[in-house]
Design a protein around this motif. Structure first.
Motif, PDB file in Angstrom:
ATOM      1  N   PRO A  70       0.709  -1.624  -0.099  1.00 12.45           N
ATOM      2  CA  PRO A  70      -0.044  -0.156   0.309  1.00 12.45           C
ATOM      3  C   PRO A  70       0.539   1.273  -0.158  1.00 12.45           C
ATOM      4  O   PRO A  70      -0.024   2.166  -0.055  1.00 12.45           O
ATOM      5  N   ASP A  71       2.227   0.887   0.642  1.00 14.40           N
ATOM      6  CA  ASP A  71       2.509   2.813   0.647  1.00 14.40           C
ATOM      7  C   ASP A  71       4.124   2.342  -0.384  1.00 14.40           C
ATOM      8  O   ASP A  71       4.521   3.123  -0.396  1.00 14.40           O
ATOM      9  N   GLY A  72       3.815   1.295  -1.662  1.00 17.13           N
ATOM     10  CA  GLY A  72       4.295   1.565  -2.769  1.00 17.13           C
ATOM     11  C   GLY A  72       6.081   0.700  -2.600  1.00 17.13           C
ATOM     12  O   GLY A  72       6.252   0.122  -1.728  1.00 17.13           O
ATOM     13  N   PRO A  73       6.878   1.705  -3.495  1.00 19.79           N
ATOM     14  CA  PRO A  73       7.165   2.189  -4.601  1.00 19.79           C
ATOM     15  C   PRO A  73       5.470   1.777  -5.615  1.00 19.79           C
ATOM     16  O   PRO A  73       5.636   0.581  -6.167  1.00 19.79           O
ATOM     17  N   TYR A  74       4.939   2.945  -6.111  1.00 18.29           N
ATOM     18  CA  TYR A  74       4.141   2.454  -7.074  1.00 18.29           C
ATOM     19  C   TYR A  74       4.749   3.108  -8.810  1.00 18.29           C
ATOM     20  O   TYR A  74       5.507   4.205  -8.681  1.00 18.29           O
ATOM     21  N   LEU A  75       4.945   2.397  -9.536  1.00 17.99           N
ATOM     22  CA  LEU A  75       5.589   2.317 -10.949  1.00 17.99           C
ATOM     23  C   LEU A  75       5.035   2.061 -11.933  1.00 17.99           C
ATOM     24  O   LEU A  75       3.548   1.230 -11.620  1.00 17.99           O
ATOM     25  N   PRO A  76       4.963   3.232 -13.123  1.00 11.69           N
ATOM     26  CA  PRO A  76       4.225   2.520 -14.440  1.00 11.69           C
ATOM     27  C   PRO A  76       4.106   1.411 -14.819  1.00 11.69           C
ATOM     28  O   PRO A  76       5.182   0.638 -14.770  1.00 11.69           O
ATOM     29  N   LEU A  77       2.692   0.593 -15.200  1.00  6.84           N
ATOM     30  CA  LEU A  77       2.733  -0.264 -15.558  1.00  6.84           C
ATOM     31  C   LEU A  77       3.138  -0.338 -16.947  1.00  6.84           C
ATOM     32  O   LEU A  77       2.667   0.036 -17.846  1.00  6.84           O
ATOM     33  N   ASP A  78       3.901  -1.752 -16.971  1.00  6.89           N
ATOM     34  CA  ASP A  78       4.422  -1.900 -18.700  1.00  6.89           C
ATOM     35  C   ASP A  78       3.599  -2.868 -19.065  1.00  6.89           C
ATOM     36  O   ASP A  78       4.056  -4.179 -18.750  1.00  6.89           O
ATOM     37  N   HIS A  79       3.117  -2.319 -20.253  1.00  9.51           N
ATOM     38  CA  HIS A  79       2.242  -3.756 -21.641  1.00  9.51           C
ATOM     39  C   HIS A  79       3.119  -4.546 -22.336  1.00  9.51           C
ATOM     40  O   HIS A  79       2.432  -4.916 -22.479  1.00  9.51           O
ATOM     41  N   GLN A  80       4.285  -3.343 -22.351  1.00 11.38           N
ATOM     42  CA  GLN A  80       5.451  -3.828 -23.072  1.00 11.38           C
ATOM     43  C   GLN A  80       5.118  -3.793 -24.973  1.00 11.38           C
ATOM     44  O   GLN A  80       5.538  -4.477 -26.020  1.00 11.38           O
ATOM     45  N   GLY A  81       4.433  -2.852 -25.006  1.00 10.64           N
ATOM     46  CA  GLY A  81       4.159  -1.928 -26.144  1.00 10.64           C
ATOM     47  C   GLY A  81       5.947  -1.197 -26.677  1.00 10.64           C
ATOM     48  O   GLY A  81       5.137  -0.941 -27.797  1.00 10.64           O
ATOM     49  N   GLY A  82       6.559  -1.135 -25.625  1.00  7.89           N
ATOM     50  CA  GLY A  82       7.647  -0.608 -25.758  1.00  7.89           C
ATOM     51  C   GLY A  82       7.495   0.583 -27.089  1.00  7.89           C
ATOM     52  O   GLY A  82       8.282   1.778 -27.108  1.00  7.89           O
ATOM     53  N   ASP A  83       6.083   1.632 -26.330  1.00  8.14           N
ATOM     54  CA  ASP A  83       6.528   2.847 -26.963  1.00  8.14           C
ATOM     55  C   ASP A  83       5.679   3.389 -25.729  1.00  8.14           C
ATOM     56  O   ASP A  83       6.211   3.503 -24.448  1.00  8.14           O
ATOM     57  N   VAL A  84       4.378   4.646 -25.995  1.00  8.65           N
ATOM     58  CA  VAL A  84       3.685   5.791 -25.196  1.00  8.65           C
ATOM     59  C   VAL A  84       3.196   3.786 -23.677  1.00  8.65           C
ATOM     60  O   VAL A  84       2.280   3.346 -25.367  1.00  8.65           O
ATOM     61  N   LEU A  85       3.253   4.082 -22.681  1.00  7.10           N
ATOM     62  CA  LEU A  85       2.715   3.322 -21.592  1.00  7.10           C
ATOM     63  C   LEU A  85       1.200   3.558 -21.721  1.00  7.10           C
ATOM     64  O   LEU A  85      -0.421   3.097 -21.252  1.00  7.10           O
ATOM     65  N   ALA A  86       1.237   4.976 -21.629  1.00  8.85           N
ATOM     66  CA  ALA A  86      -0.657   5.258 -21.273  1.00  8.85           C
ATOM     67  C   ALA A  86      -1.497   5.713 -21.473  1.00  8.85           C
ATOM     68  O   ALA A  86      -1.424   5.454 -23.250  1.00  8.85           O
ATOM     69  N   VAL A  87      -2.427   5.499 -21.926  1.00  7.75           N
ATOM     70  CA  VAL A  87      -3.970   4.717 -22.616  1.00  7.75           C
ATOM     71  C   VAL A  87      -4.592   6.476 -21.885  1.00  7.75           C
ATOM     72  O   VAL A  87      -4.910   7.419 -21.194  1.00  7.75           O
ATOM     73  N   PRO A  88      -5.689   6.618 -23.122  1.00  7.53           N
ATOM     74  CA  PRO A  88      -6.648   7.918 -22.912  1.00  7.53           C
ATOM     75  C   PRO A  88      -7.586   7.900 -22.450  1.00  7.53           C
ATOM     76  O   PRO A  88      -8.132   9.161 -22.292  1.00  7.53           O
ATOM     77  N   HIS A  89      -8.096   6.558 -21.582  1.00  9.81           N
ATOM     78  CA  HIS A  89      -9.079   6.995 -21.539  1.00  9.81           C
ATOM     79  C   HIS A  89      -9.590   5.297 -21.001  1.00  9.81           C
ATOM     80  O   HIS A  89      -8.294   4.054 -21.086  1.00  9.81           O
ATOM     81  N   PRO A  90     -10.586   5.312 -19.308  1.00  6.82           N
ATOM     82  CA  PRO A  90     -10.392   3.877 -18.718  1.00  6.82           C
ATOM     83  C   PRO A  90     -11.324   3.155 -19.437  1.00  6.82           C
ATOM     84  O   PRO A  90     -12.040   4.021 -20.860  1.00  6.82           O
ATOM     85  N   PRO A 371      -4.080   2.624 -27.240  1.00  2.50           N
ATOM     86  CA  PRO A 371      -4.531   3.292 -28.449  1.00  2.50           C
ATOM     87  C   PRO A 371      -4.273   5.161 -27.752  1.00  2.50           C
ATOM     88  O   PRO A 371      -2.878   5.030 -27.401  1.00  2.50           O
ATOM     89  N   PRO A 372      -4.859   5.679 -28.963  1.00  3.73           N
ATOM     90  CA  PRO A 372      -4.307   6.570 -29.718  1.00  3.73           C
ATOM     91  C   PRO A 372      -4.693   8.047 -28.185  1.00  3.73           C
ATOM     92  O   PRO A 372      -5.762   7.808 -28.107  1.00  3.73           O
ATOM     93  N   LEU A 373      -3.860   8.413 -28.009  1.00  2.36           N
ATOM     94  CA  LEU A 373      -3.856   9.357 -26.519  1.00  2.36           C
ATOM     95  C   LEU A 373      -4.920  10.939 -27.306  1.00  2.36           C
ATOM     96  O   LEU A 373      -5.198  10.562 -28.408  1.00  2.36           O
ATOM     97  N   ASP A 374      -5.726  11.744 -26.909  1.00  2.29           N
ATOM     98  CA  ASP A 374      -6.778  12.132 -26.831  1.00  2.29           C
ATOM     99  C   ASP A 374      -5.895  13.619 -26.185  1.00  2.29           C
ATOM    100  O   ASP A 374      -5.887  14.623 -25.651  1.00  2.29           O
ATOM    101  N   LEU A 375      -5.388  13.872 -27.844  1.00  5.66           N
ATOM    102  CA  LEU A 375      -5.080  15.749 -28.139  1.00  5.66           C
ATOM    103  C   LEU A 375      -5.498  17.254 -28.080  1.00  5.66           C
ATOM    104  O   LEU A 375      -5.124  17.882 -28.062  1.00  5.66           O
ATOM    105  N   ARG A 376      -7.249  16.169 -28.110  1.00  7.77           N
ATOM    106  CA  ARG A 376      -8.311  17.834 -27.712  1.00  7.77           C
ATOM    107  C   ARG A 376      -7.843  18.521 -27.511  1.00  7.77           C
ATOM    108  O   ARG A 376      -7.928  19.509 -27.711  1.00  7.77           O
TER     109      ARG A 376
END
Length: 616
Positions: A70-90, A371-376
């Motif tokens: 619960p106290d971490g450390p919290y690390l970005p979750l790597d789904h091994q896409g090799g590029d941007v790990l962020a997602v545009p929405h849940p 999936p592509p991020l939301d640049l709007r």
């Protein structure tokens, strides 16, 4: 260059690429961090944990973090896409964890791809290793959710278009003829409208040289290339790249097996004159009304050192000089950029345009593995909500010779990305159309992890069938509700109706986690589809399937010898198997109280396409 001159995954070209591809030219957009999302919740299921949260105004995306405590450390979750790990929405399905083990999750918000806030408070959940896992899909065939948006139709990626004129062979197959036919298939079977490719200014096209210190232009080969493309019913995206040797500041700095020069110009005025002359020539040859429908994109991925020897400021200068030169020809011509890797530099370009008044009609950028991020929100913050968003490269991996590109996993990934993009992005260009592609050398074998939707020989890979399934959807999107284990995060759907009453329901099962590319029994789902609101008449029902043993040409090749290249008999066998396979025989059924239903197992990865045709 003969067929023997190929780059293998261990060759010099690959090593050079791997050494340089990660060298990004940084520079924050100056935007403030955003708070983490509220309402974070986690639900464990068989083989997966689904996360959901409330959207944050101004967010371009979200980065999921995980910790063991619960106290971490919290690390970005790597789904091994090799590029941007962020997602545009849940929602987001984490399938990377150990079943039965409790993990702690938190989510951070991105104000730009390089401006990530702190993750918020954590929630705990665990997946289970076994047990029942069912998903229910309810479709309202009498309702409507508006028109079907088709971001795949706007654009496809391709090898440099001089390849259309290539007389060489790969694997005994004629390169130019098959590449031409591959683009024709994109137009004919998928409805694609434009082709984005590199290097129209490469020296193999011969547009620019200097004689006695004076510029000389020759657009005859450009004409031959674009005449061929337009003859297929396709339009070019004119990517203004790469630098002609006689105009380059650093002519010895190149990329790819075809030695594209990645240098800024040594003379900015002559670069502007070249762009202006090219555009004026295109208008003169093809007509102003036609060329006003094209896009002019300034360079490719200048935020990577592998593609640009200059600084970010020099790229912004290149953009401004090029955009003004395009508009000098006609004020209604469409220009944009930055054509960047990993969704970077969009905020920086918008800031530069706002400061200088340089013209811009669209943002173009790239990402892989998500999936592509939301640049709007970036456009709105810059006072330019009118800009089109063109993702001119997108795919499952940026890595050449990656086996994930040939299999079924890529098909489910493609469906997820297109569904996510629909309605918020004008173009999502899959990279690329054909395995006749030689950035790091020509293909060494039939299935080599090539980027193409089609193999050498134009056999259709599973992800081609994903786009073909999308192309069959009608124009009227239908309301759908999905519930159960992994609904909306693992199992998704898209349904639509044609004007003649035909209904299509597309259901897929996929995760972003590329460690599961070969499949995972715990992620298989039992799916129930009920279509309500049907007329009281019989329907013919067809059920197509893409999975490990259906519509998977790589599996057919493995069962019938494998190896590097087919012989004539094997080519005949593969062509006979190059179909979208039926999962079960067609049936005829009459709705009971307006409802037809089906139940079937759906592996991960895999998808099913149901077609209901009303009968007289």
């Amino acid at each position: 260059m003969g067929n023997e001159q190929v780059a293998t995954p261990t060759g010099d070209a690959r090593a050079d690429w791997e050494a340089r591809i990660g060298l990004r030219r940084h520079g924050g957009s100056g935007r403030d961090q955003l708070p983490p999302p509220t309402g974070l919740r986690a639900a464990g299921g068989r083989g997966q944990v689904t996360l959901d949260w409330e959207p944050v105004p101004g967010a371009v995306g979200y980065l999921v973090h995980r910790a063991d405590r619960p106290d971490g450390p919290y690390l970005p979750l790597d789904h091994q896409g090799g590029d941007v790990l962020a997602v545009p929405h849940p929602p987001y399905a984490d399938t990377t964890g150990e079943p039965g083990r409790t993990y702690h999750y938190a989510v951070a918000t991105l104000a730009d791809v390089d401006v990530c806030g702190e993750p918020g408070g954590g929630v705990a959940a665990a997946s289970t290793p076994d047990g029942p896992a069912a998903v229910r899909v309810a479709v309202d065939a009498a309702g409507t959710d508006g028109p079907v948006h088709r971001p795949w139709r706007r654009m496809i990626g391709a090898e440099r278009l001089s390849h259309l004129l290539c007389a060489d062979t790969t694997g005994g197959r004629p390169i130019g003829a098959e590449f031409t036919e591959a683009l024709s298939i994109m137009r004919r079977e998928l409805g694609v409208e434009t082709v984005r490719a590199h290097a129209i200014l490469h020296d193999d096209v011969g547009v620019y040289r200097e004689v006695d210190g004076r510029p000389v232009y020759d657009f005859s080969r450009v004409d031959e290339i674009y005449d061929t493309l337009l003859g297929l019913g396709l339009r070019p995206v004119v990517e203004l790249s790469f630098m002609p040797a006689d105009l380059a500041r650093d002519p010895d700095r190149t990329v790819f097996a075809f030695n594209a020069i990645i240098s800024p110009p040594r003379d900015w005025d002559r670069w502007a004159d070249l762009v202006r002359a090219l555009v004026a020539h295109l208008v003169d040859r093809y007509g102003l009304a036609e060329v006003r429908r094209w896009e002019f994109e300034v360079w490719n991925e200048a935020n990577l050192e592998v593609f640009w020897t200059g600084t970010r400021e020099e790229y912004l200068r290149l953009y401004e000089v090029s955009a003004r030169a395009v508009r000098d020809v006609d004020a209604a011509l469409r220009v944009g950029g930055p054509g960047s890797a990993a969704a970077a530099w969009n905020g920086a370009l918008l800031d530069h345009v706002a400061r200088t008044g340089a013209p811009i009609d669209f943002l173009s950028t790239h990402t892989y593995g998500s999936p592509p991020l939301d640049l709007r929100p970036l456009c709105e913050a810059a006072g330019r909500p009118d800009l089109e968003l063109l993702w001119t490269e997108w795919g499952i991996t940026p890595t050449h010779f990656n086996p994930v590109t040939d299999g079924v996993f890529a098909a489910a990934f493609l469906l997820r990305g297109m569904r996510s993009a629909a309605g918020r992005i004008e173009a999502l260009a899959y990279w690329v159309a054909s395995d006749h592609f030689e950035e790091l050398g020509r293909p060494p074998r039939l299935f080599h992890g090539g980027f193409g939707l089609l193999t050498v020989g134009n056999l259709r890979k599973p992800r081609f069938w994903a786009l073909a399934a999308l192309a069959r959807l009608g124009d009227d999107q239908l309301p759908v509700t999905v519930d159960g284990d992994g609904a909306g995060s693992l199992v998704e759907t898209w349904a639509a109706r044609h004007a003649d009453g035909r209904v299509h329901v597309l259901v897929w099962n996929g995760t972003l986690d590329q460690s599961k590319a070969g499949g995972a029994p715990a992620l298989e789902r039992d799916v129930r589809v009920d279509v309500a609101g049907l007329a009281d008449r019989p329907y013919r029902v067809t059920h197509w399937r893409v999975d490990a043993t259906h519509s998977n040409i790589e599996e057919v090749w493995a069962r019938h010898g494998g190896g590097d290249w087919p012989d004539d008999a094997q080519w005949s066998l593969l062509r006979a198997a190059d179909t979208l396979d039926r999962y079960e025989p067609d049936t005829e059924a009459r709705p009971a109280d307006g409802v037809l239903g089906w139940a079937f197992p759906l592996p991960m990865p895999g998808f099913s396409l149901l077609e209901l045709v009303p009968l007289d």
